[in-house]
Design an enzyme around this catalytic site. Structure first.
Site, short mmCIF file in Angstrom:
data_model
loop_
_atom_site.label_atom_id
_atom_site.label_comp_id
_atom_site.label_asym_id
_atom_site.label_seq_id
_atom_site.Cartn_x
_atom_site.Cartn_y
_atom_site.Cartn_z
N GLU A 27 0.89 -1.17 0.00
CA GLU A 27 0.00 0.00 0.00
C GLU A 27 0.92 1.21 0.00
O GLU A 27 1.50 1.56 1.04
CB GLU A 27 -0.89 0.00 1.25
CG GLU A 27 -1.87 -1.15 1.32
CD GLU A 27 -3.03 -1.02 0.34
OE1 GLU A 27 -3.21 0.07 -0.22
OE2 GLU A 27 -3.73 -2.02 0.14
N CYS B 235 -2.27 9.41 2.37
CA CYS B 235 -2.09 8.87 1.02
C CYS B 235 -3.26 9.22 0.10
O CYS B 235 -3.14 9.15 -1.11
CB CYS B 235 -1.90 7.36 1.09
SG CYS B 235 -3.28 6.52 1.87
N1 LIG Z 1 -1.60 3.29 0.30
C1 LIG Z 1 -1.83 3.35 1.60
O1 LIG Z 1 -2.72 2.70 2.14
C2 LIG Z 1 -0.99 4.24 2.47
C3 LIG Z 1 -1.41 4.49 3.77
C4 LIG Z 1 -0.61 5.29 4.59
C5 LIG Z 1 0.59 5.81 4.10
N2 LIG Z 1 0.96 5.55 2.83
C6 LIG Z 1 2.20 6.11 2.30
O2 LIG Z 1 3.22 6.09 3.28
C7 LIG Z 1 4.14 7.15 3.06
C8 LIG Z 1 4.39 7.89 4.35
O3 LIG Z 1 4.79 7.05 5.34
P1 LIG Z 1 6.32 6.90 5.78
O4 LIG Z 1 7.06 8.16 5.58
O5 LIG Z 1 6.31 6.25 7.13
O6 LIG Z 1 6.84 5.87 4.70
P2 LIG Z 1 8.25 5.15 4.66
O7 LIG Z 1 8.26 4.32 3.43
O8 LIG Z 1 9.38 6.06 4.89
O9 LIG Z 1 8.21 4.20 5.95
C9 LIG Z 1 7.25 3.17 6.09
C10 LIG Z 1 7.84 2.08 6.95
O10 LIG Z 1 9.03 1.59 6.33
C11 LIG Z 1 10.13 1.71 7.22
N3 LIG Z 1 11.32 2.07 6.43
C12 LIG Z 1 11.76 3.31 6.15
N4 LIG Z 1 12.89 3.25 5.42
C13 LIG Z 1 13.14 1.96 5.22
C14 LIG Z 1 14.16 1.26 4.51
N5 LIG Z 1 15.14 1.88 3.88
N6 LIG Z 1 14.10 -0.07 4.49
C15 LIG Z 1 13.09 -0.70 5.12
N7 LIG Z 1 12.12 -0.10 5.81
C16 LIG Z 1 12.14 1.21 5.85
C17 LIG Z 1 9.74 2.80 8.19
O11 LIG Z 1 10.44 2.67 9.41
C18 LIG Z 1 8.25 2.55 8.34
O12 LIG Z 1 8.00 1.50 9.25
C19 LIG Z 1 3.48 8.01 2.00
O13 LIG Z 1 4.05 7.74 0.76
C20 LIG Z 1 2.02 7.55 2.03
O14 LIG Z 1 1.30 7.78 0.85
C21 LIG Z 1 0.22 4.78 2.00
N1 LIG Z 2 -6.41 7.56 4.87
C1 LIG Z 2 -5.79 6.34 4.47
C2 LIG Z 2 -4.40 6.19 4.95
C3 LIG Z 2 -3.47 6.88 4.02
O1 LIG Z 2 -2.50 7.50 4.39
C4 LIG Z 2 -6.64 5.16 4.86
O2 LIG Z 2 -7.80 5.35 5.18
O3 LIG Z 2 -6.16 4.06 4.82
#
Ligand SMILES: NC(=O)c1ccc[n+]([C@@H]2O[C@H](COP(=O)([O-])OP(=O)(O)OC[C@H]3O[C@@H](n4cnc5c(N)ncnc54)[C@H](O)[C@@H]3O)[C@@H](O)[C@H]2O)c1
Ligand SMILES: N[C@@H](CC=O)C(=O)O
Length: 489
Positions: free
Chosen positions: A255, A289
């Site tokens: 996701e 997101c």
């Molecule tokens: N599609 C969805 O359902 C959804 C929901 C929420 C957030 N997001 C996305 O998440 C992002 C924001 O969250 P974030 O900043 O925590 O994301 P991120 O990718 O930096 O981190 C997510 C997770 O991965 C870990 N991580 C970070 N760097 C890593 C590496 N090099 N190797 C392995 N693991 C690593 C982090 O510690 C965290 O647990 C945005 O892009 C957002 O759109 C998507």
């Molecule tokens: N709002 C989203 C999270 C995205 O960052 C969700 O409902 O899953």
């Protein structure tokens, strides 16, 4: 942190039913992004300890999968009840570590709990199939079996719901989980572990490991005993984990990021559409997101729309999420503020207009004043990148074909919003938009019954809905031969 139940604030990892220190003495501070106050510390586990979590999950799997679905359902419902009973403490923990306003945190606890109840019930409906046999005297069919240990890696923007949406599905399917929350927001995950223990979820079934992100993820991806990886986070890290999971051919669900278009048709009331766009953009201070990043407004109503958007945006209150009447909290840390500033500067240097967003009014170092840019074009970073900040970009368009091309002009494909009452336009856009989720005339689109997920580089698989549990199930086909004459086969 003042909680009704202080035992919910845990500062250890949770492995095999035990609260665990890091063997190497490494730790990380957890900071309130609104105030900069250190809320506590969490240990970083060493490689052997992470593998220990896999050993524990492997041992516990045997018993958990052997339970009847209704027995697992009982445990999950007990967990749901405890989350609900402790929702105020969970919301306070979330606001302190993540920064979102307390009412939003309460909403997320409710949202997160709803997945536990949903999957508790869905676990009882993992039906196999009977297949009309083409082989004489045989009976054919399928069984659904738990895939095995699932590693769940989650982000900081929704520190509770992104865990429950995965964990409840996996647990209901009969899989043990190893959760690796974001280092910025571990306390929500650890409080969930405390409540899972109280709910009678056995040792080794719900584990929370903490550590250096790349180190932990590398170990979990390399472990052949971990059969499924479910990740929510950035597209950058998602790609990396997909690659790291290839050698062990895991089931991978991703996701990832979004860069949602918000399309406003010429028939719309500009005020109504602008209010909806503000709601779709500024939730969680734009760190969502689903945030409406690229607002595409028909040229005939563009100026009115922008005026209404600006006045609605000006009414938003920025501040510490614990204070009443606050609509937007801080960004998660200073780098996020720097990234937002760079994106705005890039847009201005390429000809965008800053309608509002005076950063000298920010109430603290991690705050970003809601910003509105017009004249945004596809060359700008504010168009190409997920800004993950309260920065809204507006672009005028001329006709439906143009807006479809603009909306699809991104590597992302998570969610899109469409605002119009013209049924032909709705149908045309719905079919042409390259997104996993399209919401028409509604800002709210999520919830347990929904197959949540993206296409293109926004992810793989779906969470929630009637298929979310499939991410944690294998289909086993059987052929029972030599049965003698089988009627109807
Ligand atoms: N599609 C969805 O359902 C959804 C929901 C929420 C957030 N997001 C996305 O998440 C992002 C924001 O969250 P974030 O900043 O925590 O994301 P991120 O990718 O930096 O981190 C997510 C997770 O991965 C870990 N991580 C970070 N760097 C890593 C590496 N090099 N190797 C392995 N693991 C690593 C982090 O510690 C965290 O647990 C945005 O892009 C957002 O759109 C998507
Ligand atoms: N709002 C989203 C999270 C995205 O960052 C969700 O409902 O899953």
């Amino acid at each position: 942190m003042k909680l009704n139940d202080p035992r919910l604030l845990r500062q250890h990892a949770y492995v095999n039913g035990k609260w665990t220190h890091g063997d190497g003495g490494r730790e990380e501070a957890v900071v309130d992004p609104a105030t900069g106050e250190t809320l506590g510390h969490i240990p970083w586990l060493e490689a052997e300890q992470i593998r220990g979590a896999v050993d524990a999950a492997e041992a516990a799997f045997v018993h958990w999968r052997a339970l009847r679905a209704d027995e697992r359902c009982e445990r999950l419902l007990a967990w749901y009840d405890l989350i609900q009973a402790n929702r105020e403490d969970l919301a306070i923990i979330m606001t302190r570590e993540q920064g979102k306003p307390l009412p939003d945190a309460r909403g997320e606890v409710e949202y997160g709990a709803s997945f536990v109840r949903w999957f508790a019930e869905e676990g009882k409906r993992t039906y196999g199939e009977t297949i009309p046999s083409h082989i004489p005297n045989a009976a054919l069919g399928t069984l659904k079996e738990p895939v095995g240990i699932a590693a769940l890696i989650t982000p900081w923007n929704f520190p509770l719901a992104m865990i429950t949406r995965k964990a409840a599905a996996a647990l209901a399917a009969g899989c043990p989980v190893i959760v690796k929350p974001a280092g910025e927001t571990p306390f929500s995950a650890l409080a969930l572990a405390e409540l899972a223990e109280r709910a009678g979820i056995p040792a080794g079934i719900f584990n929370v490991v903490l550590g250096e992100p790349a180190e932990v993820s590398e170990i979990l991806c390399a472990e052949a005993r971990v059969k499924a990886l479910s990740f929510t986070g950035s597209t950058r890290v998602g790609r990396l984990l997909l690659e790291q999971s290839a050698p062990t051919v895991k089931r991978v669900s991703l996701e990832l990021g979004g860069n949602a278009p918000f399309i406003v048709g010429p028939d719309m009331d500009p005020r109504e559409a602008a209010f909806a766009a503000v709601a779709a953009k500024f939730q969680t201070a734009g760190q969502d997101c689903l945030a409406a990043n690229r607002i595409l407004v028909h040229e005939s109503i563009h100026d009115d729309f922008v005026a209404h958007f600006a006045s609605r945006m000006a009414a938003l209150t920025l501040g510490n999420g614990l204070e009443p009447e606050v609509d937007l909290g801080p960004l998660i840390h200073g780098q996020a503020v720097d990234k937002a500033s760079a994106i705005v500067d890039d847009a201005l240097s390429q000809g965008a207009t800053l309608v509002a967003g005076d950063q000298s009014q920010a109430p603290g170092p991690n705050f970003f004043v809601p910003t509105l840019l017009t004249g945004v074009t596809p060359k700008m970073k504010v168009w190409r990148e997920e800004n993950f900040a309260p920065v809204a970009g507006v672009t005028a368009y001329g006709d439906d074909d143009e807006v479809i091309e603009l909306a699809n002009d991104t590597e992302y494909g998570l969610a899109a919003y469409v605002y119009t009452h013209d049924i032909r336009r709705i149908w045309k856009l719905l079919r042409a938009l390259e997104y996993g989720m399209v919401s028409v005339n509604s800002v709210k689109m999520t919830g347990p019954p929904v197959p949540f997920g993206g296409v293109k580089q926004s992810g793989l698989g779906r969470e929630g809905g009637n298929t979310g549990i499939d991410e944690y199930l294998e289909t086993k086909y059987y052929c029972l031969g030599a049965l003698g004459s089988v009627s109807g086969s």
